[in-house]
Design an enzyme around this catalytic site. Structure first.
Site, PDB file in Angstrom:
ATOM      1  N   GLY A 183      -0.577   4.562   1.869  1.00 58.28           N
ATOM      2  CA  GLY A 183      -0.692   5.986   2.200  1.00 58.28           C
ATOM      3  C   GLY A 183      -1.755   6.168   3.281  1.00 58.28           C
ATOM      4  N   VAL A 238       0.940  -4.859  -7.025  1.00 57.62           N
ATOM      5  CA  VAL A 238      -0.132  -5.687  -7.575  1.00 57.62           C
ATOM      6  C   VAL A 238      -0.050  -5.536  -9.087  1.00 57.62           C
ATOM      7  CG1 VAL A 238      -2.622  -5.976  -7.772  1.00 57.62           C
ATOM      8  CG2 VAL A 238      -1.604  -5.398  -5.565  1.00 57.62           C
ATOM      9  N   HIS A 444      -0.512  21.540  32.800  1.00 57.47           N
ATOM     10  CA  HIS A 444      -0.153  20.193  33.242  1.00 57.47           C
ATOM     11  C   HIS A 444      -1.385  19.503  33.807  1.00 57.47           C
ATOM     12  CE1 HIS A 444       2.301  16.969  34.813  1.00 57.47           C
ATOM     13  NE2 HIS A 444       1.693  17.091  35.977  1.00 57.47           N
TER      14      HIS A 444
END
Ligand code: FAD
Length: 473
Positions: A183, A238, A444
Site C-alpha cells: 500500500g 508472510v 504554458h
C-alpha cells in the site's frame, strides 16, 4: 478530584482534533483539547504525513542528482549523515507542533495533556501527569485516530520489526529490508529506505501494488519499485516471523509453496486499526463496527447524541485532509449549521516517485458499480513541460458522465500529481464538465495543461495528440 466544565471537549489532537478545537473556538465555543502525546499534531504531524514527506523530499534530491548525469551534470557519491537528516526532519515536526500550540493559545483553547476515557455520555476522565481530571462537557468530538495493525505472528517485541512509526525514526538503515504490504505506506517508506541504501524486498498479498487504485495509474509506480527495489513479490504472504541472531527469519507463502528468507529489518505496513481501546465507549451509546471503527452518520454524529466522531477512528479513507474536513462538518452541525459529508470529494495522493493522485469516481469503481462512463487519457510523453522535467512517466485521465459530459473523476500519475489533483477536486465539486475544463486556459508550459489537453482529447481535438477520440460538439 478536580472537575471542570466546558462546552466542547475534543479527544485527540491530530489534524481532525486540532481543526475541530480551533474551528469550535473560532465559532465562539469554550473548547478543551485532550491529547495523550507530548506534542500536538497527531499521527500526521509526528509519525505520518509530515516526517514521511520530509524524508521523501530529501531522498528525491539524491535520485535527481544521480539522474542528472545524463544531462551532463555529475555530482559525487552522496555523503549521508543520518543524524543530520533526522535532526532536520525533527526540526520541522518541532516547528509545526509549536505553531499548533501557539494557534491553540491565541484562540483560548484549553489544552490538557493526558489520556481521555469516557465515564459516561457527559463526562471525560483524563489521566494526566498530575493525576485524574474530570471534564463535564456539553458535546464531545472523538478524534483519537488510528495506529498500525501488527498481526500477532509478527509481534515479537524485536526492534528490527518496525511499523511506520519506528521506520520514520530512521534509527538504522540496514542492508536487507523486507516491507510487508504494497500500500502507500510500504511504497513511500520503501522509496526512502531504498534511496538511502537498503536492499528492499516488498511483498504484497494481493495481485497488484496499491490495491484498489486504477492499474493504469499504478503502472509507473510499479515500474519504479521493480527497478529500485531488489524485488517486488505479489500474491505473497508472510506466514511467520522469528528472531534469528541479528536477523529476522521470515516464512513467505507464494502459490502454495513456502520459502524462508532472512532480513536485517522488517517494516510491517499492512493497515491500521482504530484507537478505541480503553476509551470507555462502553459507558456511552457510541457504537463501533465489526472492525472497531466508530459508526457515524454524514453529520459525523455517533449513536450518542452528545458525541461526534471524526477522522481515522471512523474508518473509510484514512487521510488527514478528510479528518480536517470532517472536523469542520462536526462543528458546523453542532452549532446548528447545515453541513454534511455526503458527496464530498476526497482526493488521495500517494507520494511515491512518480506520485499517484485521484479524486471522485475511479474507472474501477465505475465498472464495479455498473456506472456507464467515458474515460479519456493523456500521456505525459505528449507534454512539453513533462519533457523539460525529464518526467514523461505520467498520465492524466478524466472519467466523464456520457449524457451530461460532467466530470465524475480525475486520476493523475506523474511528478507533482499531488499538487495537480486539486484542480480535479474543484472541478468535480463545482459540477464542471469536460467542456469547462477544455475551455479554461492553462498556463504554458505546465503540467496542469495535461488536464486541459485531456479534456480537448475528449472532444477529439488535442493539439499535441494525433489520435482522435470520438468528436463531440
Ligand atoms: P491522528 O492523527 O491519529 O491523531 C489522533 C490523536 O489522538 C493522536 O495524537 C493520539 O495520541 C491521540 N489519542 C489517541 N487516544 C487518545 C486518548 N484516549 N486520549 C487522548 N488522546 C488520544 N494522510 C494524508 O492525508 N496524507 C499523507 O501523506 C499521509 N501520510 C501518512 C504516512 C504515514 C507513514 C502514516 C502512518 C499516515 C499517513 N497519513 C497520511 C494518514 C494520516 O496521518 C491520518 O489519516 C491522520 O493523521 C488522521 O488524523 P486524525 O485526527 O483522525 O488522527
Amino acid at each position: 478530584m478536580k472537575s471542570a466544565k466546558t462546552e466542547v471537549v475534543v479527544v485527540g489532537a491530530g489534524p481532525g482534533g486540532y481543526t475541530a478545537a480551533f474551528y469550535g473556538a473560532d465559532k465562539g465555543k469554550a473548547v478543551t483539547l485532550v491529547e495523550q502525546d507530548k506534542r500536538l499534531g497527531g499521527v500526521c504531524l509526528n509519525y505520518g504525513c509530515i516526517p514521511s514527506k520530509a524524508l521523501l523530499h530529501a531522498t528525491k534530491l539524491i535520485r535527481e542528482a544521480e539522474e542528472s548525469k545524463i544531462r551532463g551534470i555529475s555530482y559525487g557519491k552522496p555523503q549521508i549523515n543520518l543524524e543530520k537528516l533526522k535532526d532536520w526532519k525533527n526540526s520541522i515536526l518541532e516547528r509545526l507542533s509549536k505553531g499548533l500550540t501557539t494557534l491553540g493559545k491565541t484562540r483560548r483553547v484549553e489544552v490538557l495533556y493526558g489520556r481521555g476515557h469516557f465515564e459516561d455520555s457527559q463526562t471525560l476522565r483524563v489521566e494526566t501527569s498530575e493525576g485524574q481530571k474530570f471534564i463535564q462537557y456539553e458535546k464531545a468530538v472523538i478524534a483519537v485516530g488510528s495506529k498500525p495493525a501488527v498481526p500477532k505472528a509478527f509481534d515479537l517485541g524485536n526492534r528490527r520489526i518496525m511499523t511506520s512509526t519506528e521506520a520514520l525514526e530512521l534509527e538504522e538503515v540496514s542492508k536487507d529490508l523486507l516491507i510487508v504490504g504494497g500500500g502507500y505506506i510500504g511504497l513511500e517508506l520503501g522509496t526512502v529506505y531504498a534511496t538511502l541504501g537498503s536492499s528492499v524486498v516488498l511483498v504484497e498479498a494481493m495481485d497488484s501494488l496499491l490495491p484498489g487504485i486504477d492499474p493504469d495509474l499504478v503502472q509507473y509506480v510499479r515500474r519504479y519499485a521493480e527497478s529500485h527495489f531488489r524485488e517486488v513479490r505479489l500474491k505473497t504472504k508472510v506466514s511467520e516471523m522469528a528472531t534469528s541472531g541479528n536477523q529476522i527469519k521470515v516464512t513467505l507463502e507464494f502459490e502454495g509453496k513456502e520459502k524462508v528468507d532472512y532480513y536485517d529489518q522488517v517494516l510491517v505496513a499492512v493497515g491500521r486499526v482504530p484507537n478505541c481501546q480503553d476509551l470507555g465507549l462502553e459507558n456511552t451509546k457510541v457504537k463501533t463496527d465489526d472492525q472497531g471503527f466508530i459508526q457515524v452518520n454524514e453529520k459525523q454524529q455517533t449513536s450518542d447524541s452528545a458525541i461526534y466522531a471524526i477522522g481515522d477512528v471512523t474508518g473509510g479513507e484514512l487521510l488527514a485532509h478528510r479528518a480536517s474536513k470532517q472536523a469542520r462538518i462536526a462543528i458546523d452541525v453542532m452549532t446548528g449549521e447545515p453541513s454534511t459529508s455526503a458527496d464530498i470529494v476526497v482526493p488521495a495522493v500517494v507520494f511515491t516517485d512518480p506520485e499517484v493522485a485521484w479524486c471522485g469516481l475511479s474507472e474501477a469503481q465505475a465498472a464495479s458499480m455498473g456506472i456507464e462512463v467515458e474515460v479519456v487519457k493523456f500521456p505525459w510523453s505528449a507534454s512539453g513541460r513533462a519533457l523539460t522535467l525529464d518526467r514523461a512517466d505520467g498520465l492524466t485521465k478524466l472519467i466523464v458522465e456520457p449524457q451530461t459530459e460532467r466530470l465524475l473523476g480525475v486520476g493523475i500519475t506523474g511528478c507533482g500529481a499531488g499538487e495537480l489533483i486539486s484542480e480535479g477536486v474543484l472541478a468535480i465539486e463545482l459540477g464542471a464538465t469536460a467542456k469547462d475544463m477544455a475551455e479554461t486556459i492553462h498556463p504554458h508550459p505546465t503540467l496542469s495543461e495535461t488536464l486541459m489537453e485531456c479534456a480537448h482529447l475528449y472532444y477529439g481535438q488535442a493539439t499535441h495528440i494525433s489520435k482522435k477520440a470520438k468528436i463531440r460538439k
